[in-house]
Design a protein around this motif. Structure first.
Motif, short mmCIF file in Angstrom:
data_model
loop_
_atom_site.label_atom_id
_atom_site.label_comp_id
_atom_site.label_asym_id
_atom_site.label_seq_id
_atom_site.Cartn_x
_atom_site.Cartn_y
_atom_site.Cartn_z
N ARG A 1 25.20 -20.58 18.68
CA ARG A 1 24.21 -20.59 17.84
C ARG A 1 23.73 -21.68 17.07
N GLU B 1 7.17 -11.81 6.98
CA GLU B 1 6.90 -11.80 8.31
C GLU B 1 5.30 -11.42 8.41
N LYS C 1 4.05 -12.05 14.97
CA LYS C 1 5.08 -12.16 15.96
C LYS C 1 4.66 -12.55 17.04
N ASN D 1 5.77 -14.51 21.26
CA ASN D 1 6.93 -14.45 22.29
C ASN D 1 8.22 -14.98 21.89
N ILE D 2 8.75 -14.28 20.75
CA ILE D 2 9.91 -14.56 20.43
C ILE D 2 11.07 -13.64 20.79
N LEU D 3 12.12 -14.23 21.24
CA LEU D 3 13.07 -13.54 21.86
C LEU D 3 14.08 -12.82 20.77
N GLU D 4 14.75 -11.65 21.36
CA GLU D 4 15.46 -10.76 20.46
C GLU D 4 16.81 -11.70 19.76
N ARG D 5 17.10 -12.56 20.57
CA ARG D 5 18.31 -13.70 20.40
C ARG D 5 17.72 -14.46 19.29
N SER E 1 15.68 -15.20 15.44
CA SER E 1 15.11 -14.84 14.20
C SER E 1 14.85 -15.79 13.41
N SER F 1 20.57 -17.82 18.72
CA SER F 1 21.73 -17.38 19.19
C SER F 1 22.16 -17.02 20.63
N ASP G 1 16.63 -22.45 26.87
CA ASP G 1 16.11 -22.54 25.40
C ASP G 1 15.92 -24.00 25.05
#
Lengths: 115, 108
Positions: A18, A54, A57, A59-63, A65, A79, A85
């Protein structure tokens, strides 16, 4: 010099780890945009904050933030890192320009390499 | 979904020549941006085009916008080596959607 600062400039890490990328917008600017630039996906918008909230949003991955703090700096947390990535991560702030309208000024970027 | 397409993606030209980069976008937008990126560097804002028929010029670069055709052009006049870079167009009011970029190489 855009006035947008980002740290670190380079980051090398391993899969599964991370990392936190930091951005300070231009003095007085309330907005922060995060973008990812990779060879296969090009330049993609990830997320926008305005004065701590915020706003949009992409194309942001759930991993991934992000958050924006009261002093307006922002952090992007990535993370469970994967090889894919690896990319340049930019933040930008929106500023008014002479003659009307606005543009986004980009920081120098953080180059992330996941091994 | 807004899509932005640039062409050509690669352009090699000689100093002193003129050329045009094209940027098409798929849905209505009243703001179009052009950026320059040098290898390994950040994006530098070149132009913001806000309305149909807008034309802006800076040095050897001139950008125009036709919102009806959903087309913007970046024209390079009498190219010089220093203009070698990747040029991106982008569309959007808040979040920007970028084209793929045009890598421009100007040879002496």
């Amino acid at each position: 010099d855009s006035g947008v600062t980002q740290t670190p400039k380079h980051l090398i890490t391993a899969t599964g780890q991370r990392v936190t990328l930091r951005c300070s917008p231009r003095s007085g600017d309330l907005s922060v945009y995060w973008y990812q630039q990779s060879l296969d996906q090009g330049l993609q918008f990830l997320i926008q904050y305005y004065n701590g909230e915020e706003r949009a949003k992409g194309n942001i991955l759930e991993r991934f933030s992000a958050q924006q703090f009261p002093d307006l700096h922002s952090e992007l947390n990535l993370s469970s890192l994967e090889l894919g990535d690896s990319a340049l991560y930019f933040c930008a702030s929106r500023v008014g320009i002479k003659g009307g309208g606005e543009t986004q000024y980009f920081g120098p970027g953080t180059r992330l390499l996941v091994l | 979904e807004l899509k932005v397409e640039q062409n050509p993606l690669f352009l090699s030209m000689q100093e002193g020549k003129n050329y045009t980069i094209y940027c098409n976008y798929s849905t209505t937008s009243d703001r179009l941006y052009w950026y320059r990126q040098d290898p390994g560097k950040s994006l530098e804002s070149l132009f913001v085009l806000l309305s149909n028929g807008a034309v802006k010029q800076e040095g050897r670069l001139m950008a125009s916008l036709d919102t009806k055709a959903r087309l913007s052009t970046l024209h390079i006049t009498a190219a010089v080596h220093d203009l070698s870079a990747t040029y991106f167009c982008a569309v959007g009011a808040q979040k920007l959607v970028f084209g793929q970029g045009t890598r421009l190489t100007i040879n002496p």
